[in-house]
Each structure stands twice: as C-alpha cells, then as structure tokens.
Design a protein around this motif. Structure first.
Motif, PDB file in Angstrom:
ATOM      1  N   TYR A 318       0.714  -1.457   0.242  1.00  0.00           N
ATOM      2  CA  TYR A 318      -0.019   0.038  -0.076  1.00  0.00           C
ATOM      3  C   TYR A 318       0.789   1.351   0.026  1.00  0.00           C
ATOM      4  O   TYR A 318       0.419   2.397  -0.409  1.00  0.00           O
ATOM      5  CB  TYR A 318      -0.906  -0.052   1.310  1.00  0.00           C
ATOM      6  N   LYS A 319       1.966   1.308   0.363  1.00  0.00           N
ATOM      7  CA  LYS A 319       2.610   2.638   0.679  1.00  0.00           C
ATOM      8  C   LYS A 319       3.812   2.859  -0.237  1.00  0.00           C
ATOM      9  O   LYS A 319       3.909   3.945  -0.816  1.00  0.00           O
ATOM     10  CB  LYS A 319       3.309   2.745   2.246  1.00  0.00           C
ATOM     11  N   VAL A 522       9.113   6.136 -12.358  1.00  0.00           N
ATOM     12  CA  VAL A 522      10.375   6.013 -12.155  1.00  0.00           C
ATOM     13  C   VAL A 522      11.026   5.837 -10.860  1.00  0.00           C
ATOM     14  O   VAL A 522      10.718   6.292 -10.121  1.00  0.00           O
ATOM     15  CB  VAL A 522      11.001   7.340 -12.814  1.00  0.00           C
ATOM     16  N   PRO A 523      11.812   4.696 -10.613  1.00  0.00           N
ATOM     17  CA  PRO A 523      12.537   4.665  -9.526  1.00  0.00           C
ATOM     18  C   PRO A 523      13.213   5.997  -8.911  1.00  0.00           C
ATOM     19  O   PRO A 523      13.830   6.495  -9.732  1.00  0.00           O
ATOM     20  CB  PRO A 523      13.454   3.552  -9.567  1.00  0.00           C
ATOM     21  N   MET A 524      13.096   6.102  -7.721  1.00  0.00           N
ATOM     22  CA  MET A 524      13.502   7.168  -6.984  1.00  0.00           C
ATOM     23  C   MET A 524      14.091   6.534  -5.762  1.00  0.00           C
ATOM     24  O   MET A 524      13.501   6.224  -4.734  1.00  0.00           O
ATOM     25  CB  MET A 524      12.873   8.425  -6.908  1.00  0.00           C
ATOM     26  N   MET A 525      15.434   7.056  -5.428  1.00  0.00           N
ATOM     27  CA  MET A 525      15.917   6.953  -4.112  1.00  0.00           C
ATOM     28  C   MET A 525      15.688   7.863  -3.065  1.00  0.00           C
ATOM     29  O   MET A 525      16.243   9.143  -3.424  1.00  0.00           O
ATOM     30  CB  MET A 525      17.542   6.417  -4.073  1.00  0.00           C
ATOM     31  N   LEU A 526      15.285   7.623  -1.798  1.00  0.00           N
ATOM     32  CA  LEU A 526      15.191   8.749  -0.848  1.00  0.00           C
ATOM     33  C   LEU A 526      16.516   8.614   0.016  1.00  0.00           C
ATOM     34  O   LEU A 526      16.811   7.704   0.621  1.00  0.00           O
ATOM     35  CB  LEU A 526      13.867   8.339  -0.169  1.00  0.00           C
ATOM     36  N   CYS A 527      17.315   9.627  -0.273  1.00  0.00           N
ATOM     37  CA  CYS A 527      18.729   9.670   0.434  1.00  0.00           C
ATOM     38  C   CYS A 527      18.592  11.054   1.149  1.00  0.00           C
ATOM     39  O   CYS A 527      17.979  12.139   0.778  1.00  0.00           O
ATOM     40  CB  CYS A 527      19.860   9.722  -0.538  1.00  0.00           C
ATOM     41  N   SER A 528      19.178  11.147   2.202  1.00  0.00           N
ATOM     42  CA  SER A 528      19.439  12.424   3.239  1.00  0.00           C
ATOM     43  C   SER A 528      20.677  12.379   3.839  1.00  0.00           C
ATOM     44  O   SER A 528      20.649  12.226   5.232  1.00  0.00           O
ATOM     45  CB  SER A 528      18.175  12.310   4.078  1.00  0.00           C
ATOM     46  N   GLY A 537       5.966   8.950   5.265  1.00  0.00           N
ATOM     47  CA  GLY A 537       5.329  10.268   4.578  1.00  0.00           C
ATOM     48  C   GLY A 537       5.909  10.365   3.356  1.00  0.00           C
ATOM     49  O   GLY A 537       5.415  10.753   2.101  1.00  0.00           O
ATOM     50  N   ALA A 538       7.429  10.518   3.337  1.00  0.00           N
ATOM     51  CA  ALA A 538       8.073  10.505   1.976  1.00  0.00           C
ATOM     52  C   ALA A 538       8.208   9.198   1.239  1.00  0.00           C
ATOM     53  O   ALA A 538       8.065   9.272   0.007  1.00  0.00           O
ATOM     54  CB  ALA A 538       9.656  10.855   2.482  1.00  0.00           C
ATOM     55  N   LEU A 539       8.376   8.060   2.076  1.00  0.00           N
ATOM     56  CA  LEU A 539       8.449   7.025   1.069  1.00  0.00           C
ATOM     57  C   LEU A 539       7.412   6.389   0.203  1.00  0.00           C
ATOM     58  O   LEU A 539       7.448   5.623  -0.626  1.00  0.00           O
ATOM     59  CB  LEU A 539       8.801   5.625   2.004  1.00  0.00           C
ATOM     60  N   PHE A 542       8.577   7.187  -3.272  1.00  0.00           N
ATOM     61  CA  PHE A 542      10.130   6.842  -3.589  1.00  0.00           C
ATOM     62  C   PHE A 542       9.736   5.166  -3.621  1.00  0.00           C
ATOM     63  O   PHE A 542       9.067   4.701  -2.781  1.00  0.00           O
ATOM     64  CB  PHE A 542      10.966   7.106  -2.620  1.00  0.00           C
ATOM     65  N   THR A 543      10.868   4.581  -4.024  1.00  0.00           N
ATOM     66  CA  THR A 543      10.775   3.114  -4.191  1.00  0.00           C
ATOM     67  C   THR A 543      11.945   2.489  -3.372  1.00  0.00           C
ATOM     68  O   THR A 543      11.720   1.360  -3.080  1.00  0.00           O
ATOM     69  CB  THR A 543      11.474   2.683  -5.656  1.00  0.00           C
ATOM     70  N   GLU A 544      12.696   3.531  -2.843  1.00  0.00           N
ATOM     71  CA  GLU A 544      13.677   2.942  -2.027  1.00  0.00           C
ATOM     72  C   GLU A 544      14.369   3.926  -1.150  1.00  0.00           C
ATOM     73  O   GLU A 544      14.158   5.135  -1.517  1.00  0.00           O
ATOM     74  CB  GLU A 544      14.840   2.079  -2.605  1.00  0.00           C
ATOM     75  N   PHE A 545      15.033   3.381  -0.112  1.00  0.00           N
ATOM     76  CA  PHE A 545      15.881   4.567   0.560  1.00  0.00           C
ATOM     77  C   PHE A 545      17.414   4.255   1.108  1.00  0.00           C
ATOM     78  O   PHE A 545      17.701   3.143   0.968  1.00  0.00           O
ATOM     79  CB  PHE A 545      15.066   5.004   2.249  1.00  0.00           C
ATOM     80  N   TRP A 546      18.264   5.253   1.113  1.00  0.00           N
ATOM     81  CA  TRP A 546      19.690   5.021   1.741  1.00  0.00           C
ATOM     82  C   TRP A 546      19.673   5.016   3.175  1.00  0.00           C
ATOM     83  O   TRP A 546      19.395   5.902   3.727  1.00  0.00           O
ATOM     84  CB  TRP A 546      20.496   6.124   0.938  1.00  0.00           C
TER      85      TRP A 546
END
Length: 737
Positions: A318-319, A522-528, A537-539, A542-546
């Motif tokens: 779902y998310k 489009v795949p997007m990485m959440l990096c911070s 909330g952000a994910l 996005f498709t993934e995180f760092w």
C-alpha cells in the motif's frame, strides 16, 4: 441488545450497545466501536456524556459483542477528569494530562471540549476500511474528525485527524496531534532509536516510568538525523522475536515530529504522536481544514517478528511506489571518482556497468554548475546546468551512450538545497531560508531553499522535469538532502513564521506529488546524507531509501537489522563499497539483505573478484524475489550472538534464503550450535545449498541431505560460520515428492 450492526468483511465492526454504562433509573446510551483487523482490535466507546474514549487495544476477541464490557472489569481508582483514556484529548477544559490538541479560539479562549456527533464506516476494499468519528465543541463552532484506516490482512492501522472551525476570525492551533493511543499493562518497555551521520538506527530499550518521555525532532529537514520517529512499546516485559505483546509505531511525516509517552495516574500508557508543535502555532482560518499526517501502527501478541512482517507487508502492498514490483541493480560512480570525472571516465564506467552485469549506471554529485563549478561541496548547488568542462555534450550524450551499451542511466540531485556560491543564491536570495539580520550558518557548506514558497516549488519540480526533457529514458533519480534548517525564516510567509515548519514539508510533498503524477513509475531513491529522512510520509513517493553513508559491512549488518523491523527489504538500498576491512564476498553478502547495488572501482578488481561479482549479480537476480517479497525472520541477533542470521521465506514456503554473518572476530567464535529456522512448512522436506561462493572456494554444506521443516525449526541447521567462512548464503528449497 439494541441498535446493533456488525460490519465484518470491511475489517471494521461497529456495535451500538444501549445501557451498558447506564447508572440509576435512567438508561444512558453508550456506543462501542471496535476497529478490527485479522488479529488486532482497537476499541472506542462513546460515554453517556458523549466523550469518546479508547477502552482497548490488543488481540481481538472472538466475540465482538463482548468489547462493550471491557471497562467494567477494571478497578483502577479515581479518574479525576474522566478523560485519561480519551481518544483525542483536548486541552483547557477538564483534562489534567498531556493533550492531543490545544487551541486558542478567535476570542482568545484557550479551552476546548470535544463531544461525539456521529461516525461512519467506508469500505475502501475487501482489505481496507475507513472509520471516521466526528467530534464537536458544544460551545464553539469547532470540530475534529478522527480517522482510523484499517488494513485487515496486514494488521495495520493508520490514524489521523482533520481539524476545522467556523469561528469569526482565526483560531490558533497550539498542538495538533495525529493520534492519541491508550495501552493497559503492568509495565511498558520502550525501544527507541538514536544516531547521527554514519551512526544511524542505534537502539535503546528502557522501562517507562511515570512522567512524559518525548521522542522528537526540531531539525526541519533531515529530521531523522538524531532520532527517527519509529519506536516499539512492549507490554509487561520486553518482547522477543517470537513472544510478547508489542506495538510498533511511526509518524508519516518528513519534518519535525513529536511523540509523547505518558503513564497516567492509573498506570495506563498514553501515546500521543504528531507534527512537533515546537515554534509552530498554526493560524487556521474559518472553513480551512487542517489535516494531520497519518500515524501508522501495528500490534502483535506474537513478538517483534510478527509486528515487523505486518509493517513490511503493508508497505509493499500500500505505501511504497511499486512495492510489489521490480528494482534495478546499479553501479554508482561516487566511490570511484567523487567530483573528479569527465566524459571519458564516465564512458569507461558505463562499460564497467555492462561488464559487471547490473542494470543501471548512476551518475552522482558533481555533474553541474559552470560559473561556480561543482568540483567540491562548496559551490554550484542550485545551478542545475551540466558542467560544460566535464560534460561538454550534456547529460543526454551520456544517457545515449548508456543506452548503446545496453544499460540504463540515472542521476543524483539535491534540489532542496543551495550553496551561497551559486547563481541561484545570487539571483534569488529571497528563496533561501535564513534570518535577514543574522549570520548564515552552514551544514555541508549549504543552505535550504524555502519550499513553503510556490515559486520555489515550481523551481524544484522543473529541476526534475528538465532532466527527463533532456533524457526521456531517464531511469533513476537519487534525491539527496544533506542540510538541516538553521535560522528558520521565510520571506514568503511574512508575519506567519510559525507556519513555516509545517508549510515546508507540505511544499515538499506538493513537489513530489507533481513529479509522481507525471512520472509515476520512475525509480527514486530517498537519500538524506544517509538515513536522515526515512519515513512513510516520504516513502510513498519513492521506491527505496539509503540507510546510511556508512557502508562498512559490519556496521551495516546492525543498521539494516534495525531498519528491517519497520521497512521491507525491497526498500533498503545496500551498496557494496570499499569501506571496511572485510573481504569482497562478505560485503556483497551483507548488501544482499535488501536491494543490492555497487559503488566500487570495477577495473581495479582482480580476475576472481570480478568473476565473483558477476556471478553474485546473477545469483542475486535468482533469489531477489524471495528477499524482496518473502516473509522475513530474524534467527540470531548480532547484538547478543557471534553470528547474525536471518532468512526470507516465499509465500508458499517452498523456497527460502538464509543469510549468515560473523560479527564477533574473537578467537574461535562462530556458529557452534545449530540455528533454528523459521517460517518453513513443518510437513515439507527441504534441501539446503550454499550459494554465492567465491570462485576459489568450495562449500562444506552437504546439499544432498534432506531435512523436514519440523527438524529445521525444532533442531535447526548449522551454516558453519567461522573466521574462514565469515559470511554464508544458503538457499533452502522444498523437495518435490
């Protein structure tokens, strides 16, 4: 029983019971509203005076008609206000404890009382239902609607509120929580997380005592840098992987958050979570709804492992963007070039990408800026034009070459930020967050752009959009965010500076919504700067995180282990780098805990190292559906054992992957005892094969032996991890009879 209705298939049961709490000769009416999932219930009850209270949160009862009798079995002493277990506690009237909401009315009055008006249930799907409960102040034209979105199969609930008024003038929201949860137990054990750059997700577990324990962030952006919003609360004793009652919770918000945990005078636990009201009194105009972000939680009576599988399944279903889909394995240039590259170097890296066998080449920081070239982190941020010296033919030429080499192309951006040494800063100083009379203060030599400003939102959106215009086949975006907010001030907001922290995040989400509307897949990485902005909330964009800039594989085992309680493996971007002293095989095996990637210099690999990496990519392609979509089970905890071990099991329990790592390098340490497997079918027979072997090594595992699922879960299996075999990957397959 009068006025009863039961709604089963939509996951939510509503029972209206007359007279349960009536006193004297008059028959007062109560309404009991259970929100049920497959194994959990949160039960709300409307008292005769129309207060809405939470009377239960835990394992659901087989007979929902019995929920209404729960308050009658507690004898806990005085409740002076009658509001200790309020479903959404207002300030300034009878309440004596921490409120969920506090307001200053248009006439200056600070009191609020919220009474039940009605409730309704919407069936969203066979799995999802939405309960809304309308509350209203009997004196002021002020109302709050509570929402409970229940995911039946996943045992997950999202909870939020919508606040609205029709008073003559603005109302100031002093506090505006998303959720107000109540738990009852003999004791409460909080597992929280802390950290810093390269030290993310460090757990601490303590017993809660009376008073208020607060988890919060005031950083504005990169809000999870010191403390993420995720947490666990165990009831009566710390939960283990497979035993104990535990609640996992997290706020779906990418800015300042605040979670208060308060044990009330009756020894119940109140959890109030929402946007941090620090420096944020919010002026709300009449007729303007204020919607809080969702607080997501799951309750398990079978330990932490079950709770984590609940959240992982919910996130995939779902998310996350494309949570049930595919991901690309990539090669990143950062570790091999840093800022020092040109077209020729990138051309060689594209060939290395093809040679390695991965899907995508990611061009990291340093490709932009001309007047202020991005040759270090001191300049150029905000000037998103290709650097003519490094890329005389632009990004499009690199993308075309990638396409001709048979690989896809992606790029790094940090569009929320600006270096003072940039054209953007010189042209639009009013777009930059900074106090007009105070000295600028930098993190990584940069400042933050004011996303509460619609012009800045347009600018950031067009940064992304222009990349796709230049390269319509752009296949990946790495979105970074390296600075927090200092000297918070928005020229755009004028006299409404207390709205800033809220409007910044709302502005960010508006940009992300526009991007996803035009580029949904489009795949997007959440990096911070690592894990500084990892939340749902952000994910949802996005498709993934760092997880962390710290890619030392031993450190990553501990980080990825803790992240996995709250996020699925498909969302965790794990790259093989040159950090650490472990052999290449160990580094690759650790990265296989999630979404595998590479950030190494391919042309410096030995022949066997290159062959191993190529084989590893092929092996990973075979097993990644199990890792990404399977149920995860933690078998041996790196914080208490010498070997970290975990496994992923596919839906029909016919195949599994078991990952094992040595984390204690003292003499003679290793897997001395068998490790009990989990999640397999006890009636099935299985063979175990070691995979991802280094070219010069042979396995000590007998792949011809057959074991029952019962044997593997009761006695276990020894992966033979030791100083000579520091990482072992096993494939477990059911034997067809």
């Amino acid at each position: 029983m009068k006025n009863s209705s039961i709604f089963y298939r939509g996951c939510l049961t509503v029972i209206c019971i007359t007279g349960l709490l009536g006193t004297g000769s008059a028959c007062a009416q109560t309404v009991t509203i259970p929100v049920e999932t497959a194994e959990t219930a949160i039960v709300l009850q409307v008292a005769p005076n129309k207060d809405v209270n939470t009377i239960y949160l835990g394992k659901k009862l087989s007979n929902p008609e019995e929920y209404g009798g729960i308050p009658g079995v507690y004898q806990q002493g005085n409740n002076y206000s009658g509001m200790y277990n309020s479903a959404y506690t207002p300030a300034g009237s009878r309440n004596l404890l921490e409120p969920a909401i506090a307001v200053t009315h248009a006439d200056g009055n600070n009191s609020l009382d919220l009474k039940y008006v009605n409730h309704s249930v919407t069936r969203v799907s066979d799995d999802v239902s939405l309960l809304s409960i309308q509350l209203k102040d009997p004196v002021y034209d002020f109302e709050v609607t509570l929402y409970y979105k229940s995911y039946y199969k996943e045992d997950v609930i999202e909870q939020w509120s919508v606040i609205e008024h029709h008073e003559k003038g603005n109302v100031v929201l002093q506090k505006f929580a998303s959720a107000n949860i109540n738990l009852n137990a003999g004791s409460y054990w909080l597992r929280q997380y802390h950290g810093d750059w390269a030290k993310e997700m460090r757990p601490e577990e303590t017993e809660l005592t009376h008073g208020i324990k607060t988890l919060d962030s005031k950083l504005g952006t990169r809000a999870d840098l010191f403390m993420p919003s995720v947490f666990m609360v165990s009831l009566n004793h710390p939960a283990t992987e497979d035993e104990g009652s535990v609640l996992f919770g997290s706020l779906e918000w990418s800015g300042n958050f605040k979670t208060d945990l308060e044990i009330d005078p009756q020894d119940n636990l109140r959890i109030i979570s929402g946007i941090n009201n620090y420096a944020s009194p919010y002026q709300l105009a009449a007729g303007q709804p204020f919607e809080t972000p969702a607080f997501v939680y799951t309750f398990s009576s079978e330990g932490k492992g079950k709770a984590s599988r609940n959240l992982q399944s919910w996130a995939r279903n779902y998310k996350l963007v494309d949570g049930k889909g595919n991901r690309m394995t990539l090669l990143n240039n950062w570790e091999s070039t840093y800022f020092d590259f040109n077209e020729n170097k990138l051309s060689e890296l594209l060939k290395d990408t093809k040679k390695l066998g991965v899907d995508l080449f990611l061009l990291d920081d340093g490709w932009f800026g001309n007047k202020y070239p991005r040759n270090s982190d001191h300049a150029g941020l905000g000037d998103w034009q290709e650097n003519r010296k490094k890329l005389p033919n632009g990004i499009a030429a690199i993308a075309r070459e990638a396409q001709s080499d048979g690989v896809k192309f992606g790029v790094w951006i940090e569009p929320e930020m600006v270096n003072p040494k940039s054209d953007l800063y010189a042209k639009h100083p009013d777009w930059v967050i900074k106090q007009p009379k105070r000295e600028e203060y930098y993190l990584r030599n940069q400042l933050v752009l004011d996303l509460s400003n619609a012009q800045v939102q347009d600018f950031v959106y067009h940064v992304i959009d222009s990349l796709f215009i230049k390269d319509p086949a752009m296949a990946y975006i790495k979105w970074d965010c390296n600075s927090v907010i200092y000297n918070a001030y928005s020229v755009h907001l004028h006299q409404n500076q207390s709205q800033f922290y809220v409007e910044y995040v709302r502005g960010l989400y508006k940009v992300l919504q526009r991007i996803r509307a035009k580029y949904p897949d489009v795949p997007m990485m959440l990096c911070s700067g690592g894990g500084g902005r990892v939340d749902y909330g952000a994910l949802q964009y996005f498709t993934e995180f760092w997880p962390s800039d710290n890619t030392d594989p031993v450190e990553r085992i501990f980080m990825q282990w803790e992240y996995s309680y709250f996020y699925p493996a498909i969302a965790s971007a794990n790259h093989v780098t040159d950090w650490g002293k472990q052999p290449l095989k160990f580094r690759v095996d650790v990265a296989m805990m999630g979404k595998l990637g590479f950030d190494i210099v391919i042309d410096k690999l030995s022949g066997n190292d290159l062959k191993f990496c190529q084989n590893a990519v092929s092996t990973y392609n075979d097993i990644k559906p199990i890792i990404w979509q399977g149920n995860q089970y933690r078998l041996s905890d790196p914080r208490t054992e010498s070997v970290a071990s975990l496994m992923y099991v596919n839906a029909d329990r016919s195949s599994a992957v078991m990952l094992n790592y040595l984390v204690n390098y003292r003499y003679d340490e290793g897997s001395k005892r068998p490790i009990r497997l989990k999640g397999l079918d006890s009636a099935k027979k299985y063979k175990i094969t070691e995979i991802n072997l280094y070219p010069t090594s042979t396995s000590v595992i007998n792949s011809t032996s057959v074991y029952s699922g019962d044997f593997l879960s009761t006695v276990g299996f020894n992966p033979v991890v030791n100083s000579d075999r520091t990482s072992v990957v096993l494939k477990i397959d059911a034997v067809k009879e």
